[in-house]
Design an enzyme around this catalytic site. Structure first.
Site, PDB file in Angstrom:
ATOM      1  N   ASP A   9       4.103   0.051   4.454  1.00 20.36           N
ATOM      2  CA  ASP A   9       3.607  -0.982   3.288  1.00 20.36           C
ATOM      3  C   ASP A   9       4.792  -1.203   2.570  1.00 20.36           C
ATOM      4  O   ASP A   9       5.612  -0.041   2.431  1.00 20.36           O
ATOM      5  CB  ASP A   9       2.583  -0.307   2.620  1.00 20.36           C
ATOM      6  CG  ASP A   9       1.132  -0.469   3.253  1.00 20.36           C
ATOM      7  OD1 ASP A   9       1.075  -1.305   3.885  1.00 20.36           O
ATOM      8  OD2 ASP A   9       0.087   0.499   2.836  1.00 20.36           O
ATOM      9  N   ASP A  58      -2.010  -7.227   5.450  1.00 17.86           N
ATOM     10  CA  ASP A  58      -2.988  -6.714   4.517  1.00 17.86           C
ATOM     11  C   ASP A  58      -3.309  -8.133   3.567  1.00 17.86           C
ATOM     12  O   ASP A  58      -4.264  -8.617   3.407  1.00 17.86           O
ATOM     13  CB  ASP A  58      -2.577  -5.701   3.190  1.00 17.86           C
ATOM     14  CG  ASP A  58      -2.378  -4.337   4.130  1.00 17.86           C
ATOM     15  OD1 ASP A  58      -3.086  -4.201   5.307  1.00 17.86           O
ATOM     16  OD2 ASP A  58      -1.533  -3.548   3.578  1.00 17.86           O
TER      17      ASP A  58
END
Length: 193
Positions: A136, A165
């Site tokens: 991330d 995401d």
């Protein structure tokens, strides 16, 4: 007189209206994996790569062994493997199977499902091939309400996420909107009859 009935079934699984939106899934996977490779190669783990707008948006490098909002990161490897690898893979295969067999999805629904699938596969690639978890790197300031009863409203920063995401969330919202529009159209049509 014959007792047999001949049934001819020729599925139209691979039509242009079904295959063209899958380009979005492929683009999401490629963009997601390329950005993760760039982040891993250029930003040390837990390091800051860049900061914009006085820290409102940052590019950082973190790994998430859990799922959204780091849920399950402390669970055993066996449980995480089943819940975060096997189950999502099965769900994505079923979703794509339904996608290919269904002729009733609107173009917006097809593109939305493709974006969700691309995001799902983008994160699954990390889950299968990165032992540390999903990479991330997109980090935004969250203007928390200090006295809120809800913990997420008190966060200083929104949980870090990635391109996969973002595709799942944006396309998921578009899919919900498309179903609401379709329901309204159906209700209006039923009301006119």
């Amino acid at each position: 007189m014959s007792d047999t009935i001949e049934v001819s079934f020729k599925p139209k699984y691979f039509t242009a209206k079904k295959l063209v939106p899958l380009i979005l899934a492929l683009l999401v996977i490629i963009l997601d994996q390329l950005t993760k490779i760039i982040v891993v190669k250029n930003i040390p783990l837990y390091g800051l790569g860049a900061s914009f707008f006085d820290g409102f948006f940052r590019i950082i490098h973190v790994n998430n062994p859990g799922i959204a909002f780091s849920i399950g990161q402390g669970w055993s490897i066996a449980v995480r493997s089943i819940l975060f690898r096997a189950v999502p893979l099965i769900v994505l295969i079923v979703v794509l199977g339904v996608y290919m067999r269904n002729d009733d999805f609107s173009p917006l629904q097809r593109w939305s499902i493709s974006g969700i699938a691309g995001g799902g596969f983008g994160n699954l690639i990390d889950r299968f091939f990165r032992s540390e978890g999903v990479v991330d790197f997109l980090d935004f300031k969250w203007f928390g309400i200090e006295k809120s009863s809800f913990k997420f409203l008190r966060w200083e920063r929104w949980p870090t996420f990635n391109i996969a995401d973002a595709a799942v969330v944006v396309c998921g919202i578009l899919l919900i909107i498309s179903f609401v529009i379709a329901m309204k159209k159906s209700q209006n049509k039923a009301g006119e009859e």
